[in-house]
Design an enzyme around this catalytic site. Sequence first.
Site, PDB file in Angstrom:
ATOM      1  N   ASP A 203      -3.835  -1.028   7.025  1.00  0.00           N
ATOM      2  CA  ASP A 203      -2.686  -1.704   6.303  1.00  0.00           C
ATOM      3  C   ASP A 203      -3.015  -3.287   5.777  1.00  0.00           C
ATOM      4  OD1 ASP A 203      -0.275  -1.643   5.219  1.00  0.00           O
ATOM      5  OD2 ASP A 203       0.954  -1.993   7.257  1.00  0.00           O
TER       6      ASP A 203
ATOM      7  N   ASN B  18      -3.464  -4.405   2.463  1.00  0.00           N
ATOM      8  CA  ASN B  18      -4.257  -4.577   1.377  1.00  0.00           C
ATOM      9  C   ASN B  18      -3.550  -5.180   0.181  1.00  0.00           C
ATOM     10  OD1 ASN B  18      -6.279  -2.908   2.560  1.00  0.00           O
ATOM     11  ND2 ASN B  18      -6.006  -1.370   1.444  1.00  0.00           N
ATOM     12  N   GLY B  19      -2.266  -4.746   0.097  1.00  0.00           N
ATOM     13  CA  GLY B  19      -1.301  -5.353  -0.986  1.00  0.00           C
ATOM     14  C   GLY B  19      -0.987  -6.859  -0.675  1.00  0.00           C
TER      15      GLY B  19
ATOM     16  N   HIS C  30      -6.911  -2.955  -2.296  1.00  0.00           N
ATOM     17  CA  HIS C  30      -7.424  -1.636  -2.166  1.00  0.00           C
ATOM     18  C   HIS C  30      -8.947  -1.726  -2.298  1.00  0.00           C
ATOM     19  CE1 HIS C  30      -3.430  -0.240  -1.448  1.00  0.00           C
ATOM     20  NE2 HIS C  30      -2.883  -0.221  -2.792  1.00  0.00           N
TER      21      HIS C  30
ATOM     22  N   GLU D  67       4.372   9.471   2.315  1.00  0.00           N
ATOM     23  CA  GLU D  67       5.460   8.416   1.846  1.00  0.00           C
ATOM     24  C   GLU D  67       4.674   7.539   0.829  1.00  0.00           C
ATOM     25  OE1 GLU D  67       5.119   8.927   5.097  1.00  0.00           O
ATOM     26  OE2 GLU D  67       6.819  10.030   5.434  1.00  0.00           O
TER      27      GLU D  67
ATOM     28  N   TRP E 292       3.454   8.385  -1.870  1.00  0.00           N
ATOM     29  CA  TRP E 292       3.522   9.031  -3.307  1.00  0.00           C
ATOM     30  C   TRP E 292       4.793   8.324  -3.897  1.00  0.00           C
ATOM     31  CZ3 TRP E 292      -0.222  11.403  -5.279  1.00  0.00           C
ATOM     32  CH2 TRP E 292      -0.931  12.321  -4.520  1.00  0.00           C
TER      33      TRP E 292
ATOM     34  N   ARG F   8       5.151   5.062  -4.275  1.00  0.00           N
ATOM     35  CA  ARG F   8       4.803   3.699  -4.874  1.00  0.00           C
ATOM     36  C   ARG F   8       4.620   4.034  -6.337  1.00  0.00           C
ATOM     37  NH1 ARG F   8       0.566   0.761  -0.659  1.00  0.00           N
ATOM     38  NH2 ARG F   8       1.901   0.989   1.035  1.00  0.00           N
TER      39      ARG F   8
ATOM     40  N   LEU G 204     -21.135  11.552  13.382  1.00  0.00           N
ATOM     41  CA  LEU G 204     -19.752  11.012  13.226  1.00  0.00           C
ATOM     42  C   LEU G 204     -19.061  11.937  12.439  1.00  0.00           C
ATOM     43  CD1 LEU G 204     -17.897   8.621  13.774  1.00  0.00           C
ATOM     44  CD2 LEU G 204     -18.583   7.583  11.787  1.00  0.00           C
TER      45      LEU G 204
ATOM     46  N   ARG H 173      -3.862  -0.532  14.300  1.00  0.00           N
ATOM     47  CA  ARG H 173      -3.268  -0.616  13.027  1.00  0.00           C
ATOM     48  C   ARG H 173      -3.560  -2.361  12.813  1.00  0.00           C
ATOM     49  NH1 ARG H 173       2.246   1.316  10.495  1.00  0.00           N
ATOM     50  NH2 ARG H 173       2.064   0.088   8.604  1.00  0.00           N
TER      51      ARG H 173
ATOM     52  N   SER I 168       4.442   4.734  11.285  1.00  0.00           N
ATOM     53  CA  SER I 168       4.398   5.282  10.103  1.00  0.00           C
ATOM     54  C   SER I 168       3.946   6.653   9.892  1.00  0.00           C
ATOM     55  CB  SER I 168       3.525   4.445   9.288  1.00  0.00           C
ATOM     56  OG  SER I 168       4.151   2.888   9.300  1.00  0.00           O
TER      57      SER I 168
HETATM   58  C1  IPE Z   1       0.738   3.363   6.574  1.00  0.00           C
HETATM   59  O1  IPE Z   1       0.765   2.241   5.730  1.00  0.00           O
HETATM   60  C2  IPE Z   1       0.089   4.443   5.349  1.00  0.00           C
HETATM   61  C3  IPE Z   1      -1.429   3.912   5.299  1.00  0.00           C
HETATM   62  C4  IPE Z   1      -1.848   3.112   5.921  1.00  0.00           C
HETATM   63  C5  IPE Z   1      -2.220   4.831   4.535  1.00  0.00           C
HETATM   64  P1  IPE Z   1       1.991   1.794   4.905  1.00  0.00           P
HETATM   65  O2  IPE Z   1       1.991   0.450   4.239  1.00  0.00           O
HETATM   66  O3  IPE Z   1       2.366   2.914   3.683  1.00  0.00           O
HETATM   67  O4  IPE Z   1       3.344   2.014   6.036  1.00  0.00           O
HETATM   68  P2  IPE Z   1       4.796   1.291   5.912  1.00  0.00           P
HETATM   69  O5  IPE Z   1       5.525   1.067   4.698  1.00  0.00           O
HETATM   70  O6  IPE Z   1       4.433  -0.143   6.522  1.00  0.00           O
HETATM   71  O7  IPE Z   1       5.426   1.873   7.058  1.00  0.00           O
HETATM   72  C1  IPE Z   2      -2.549  -0.255   3.082  1.00  0.00           C
HETATM   73  O1  IPE Z   2      -2.289  -1.223   2.601  1.00  0.00           O
HETATM   74  C2  IPE Z   2      -3.077   0.800   2.104  1.00  0.00           C
HETATM   75  C3  IPE Z   2      -2.407   1.933   1.881  1.00  0.00           C
HETATM   76  C4  IPE Z   2      -1.165   2.253   2.292  1.00  0.00           C
HETATM   77  C5  IPE Z   2      -2.698   2.891   0.795  1.00  0.00           C
HETATM   78  P1  IPE Z   2      -0.914  -1.523   1.783  1.00  0.00           P
HETATM   79  O2  IPE Z   2      -0.990  -1.142   0.356  1.00  0.00           O
HETATM   80  O3  IPE Z   2      -0.022  -0.979   2.690  1.00  0.00           O
HETATM   81  O4  IPE Z   2      -0.860  -3.175   1.760  1.00  0.00           O
HETATM   82  P2  IPE Z   2       0.619  -3.854   2.246  1.00  0.00           P
HETATM   83  O5  IPE Z   2       1.092  -3.195   3.437  1.00  0.00           O
HETATM   84  O6  IPE Z   2       1.607  -3.570   1.226  1.00  0.00           O
HETATM   85  O7  IPE Z   2       0.213  -5.317   2.273  1.00  0.00           O
HETATM   86 MG    MG Z   3       1.245  -1.453   3.970  1.00  0.00          MG
END
Ligand code: IPE
Ligand code: IPE
Ligand code: MG
Length: 257
Positions: free
Chosen positions: A30, A32-33, A47, A77, A79, A81, A141, A194, A202
């Site tokens: 988690d 990346n954004g 990403h 969930e 999907w 986005r 692995l 995490r 999540s």
């Molecule tokens: C959980 O991260 C899903 C993945 C890492 C693939 P999210 O960013 O989607 O989860 P929330 O929205 O913080 O719960």
């Molecule tokens: C995790 O990073 C990647 C996926 C859920 C696909 P996020 O895209 O959730 O990044 P944040 O949480 O918005 O920073």
């Molecule tokens: Mg996230």
Amino acid sequence: MSASSDYQVFCESIDLDSKRIPKHVAIIMDGNGRWANERGEERVFGHMNGINSVRASVEAALRTGVRYLTLYAFSTENWSRPQEEVNALMDLLVSTLVKEVQDLESKGVRLRTIGDLSTLPKACQDQINKSIQSTQHLDTLDLVLALSYSSKWELVEATKKLMKSGVNPDDLEASHIEEHLATSGIPDPELMIRTSGERRISNFLLWQLAYAEFHFTPVLWPDFGQENFYDAVRDYQNRNRRFGGLLDTNHTMSKQG
Ligand code: IPE
Ligand code: IPE
Ligand code: MG
């Protein structure tokens, strides 16, 4: 030198106990954004950079002798986005598999997936199936990608299968449920990591994480490297795992009379 002594030498060099390496590590990748936003970039840039951390985690698992590595790559969930981000993630999945599969194969990595693959674009499904096939004979692995996965989806699917199997409710045991989970045959993770500072599950492996140790780190996924993986395992090795019992063998029951 045998593989097990390789693991031992390496683990000792980084202050890990090679005898207590978790067999299965699961990661919620988690942040990346946020990583991209901090750099004034689009989310997809995060990403793309997250792929380096996938590579680092696979490498760290291989070096320490972890047998199963499950990565939460796309949740049910996710999907919801924006379509643009979803498309970018799907394209990234295909291009990464195309680029990396040979390297994974040469390292003995078997690719597997959990999740509702039928919801993925056809090109993704095709590439995934191809990669699964070309690595299915390998056993150093198991790299398990959770794609279009959620635990509630998995439990509903398992329940449907159980009901169709006609099992007598009075005979139902935990092992029957396990057999119908997407992770059937894979041992439960002992360690769940995490990144990004969030402290929630999540919808990830609710059943399988029943007794896992959780390691939460503020590090954003694209910054997560091998050292962070080893830190998480070190943290795990410092935990007292009691499984509801007592560790202290000196405890005495007060005797009556
Ligand atoms: C959980 O991260 C899903 C993945 C890492 C693939 P999210 O960013 O989607 O989860 P929330 O929205 O913080 O719960
Ligand atoms: C995790 O990073 C990647 C996926 C859920 C696909 P996020 O895209 O959730 O990044 P944040 O949480 O918005 O920073
Ligand atoms: Mg996230």
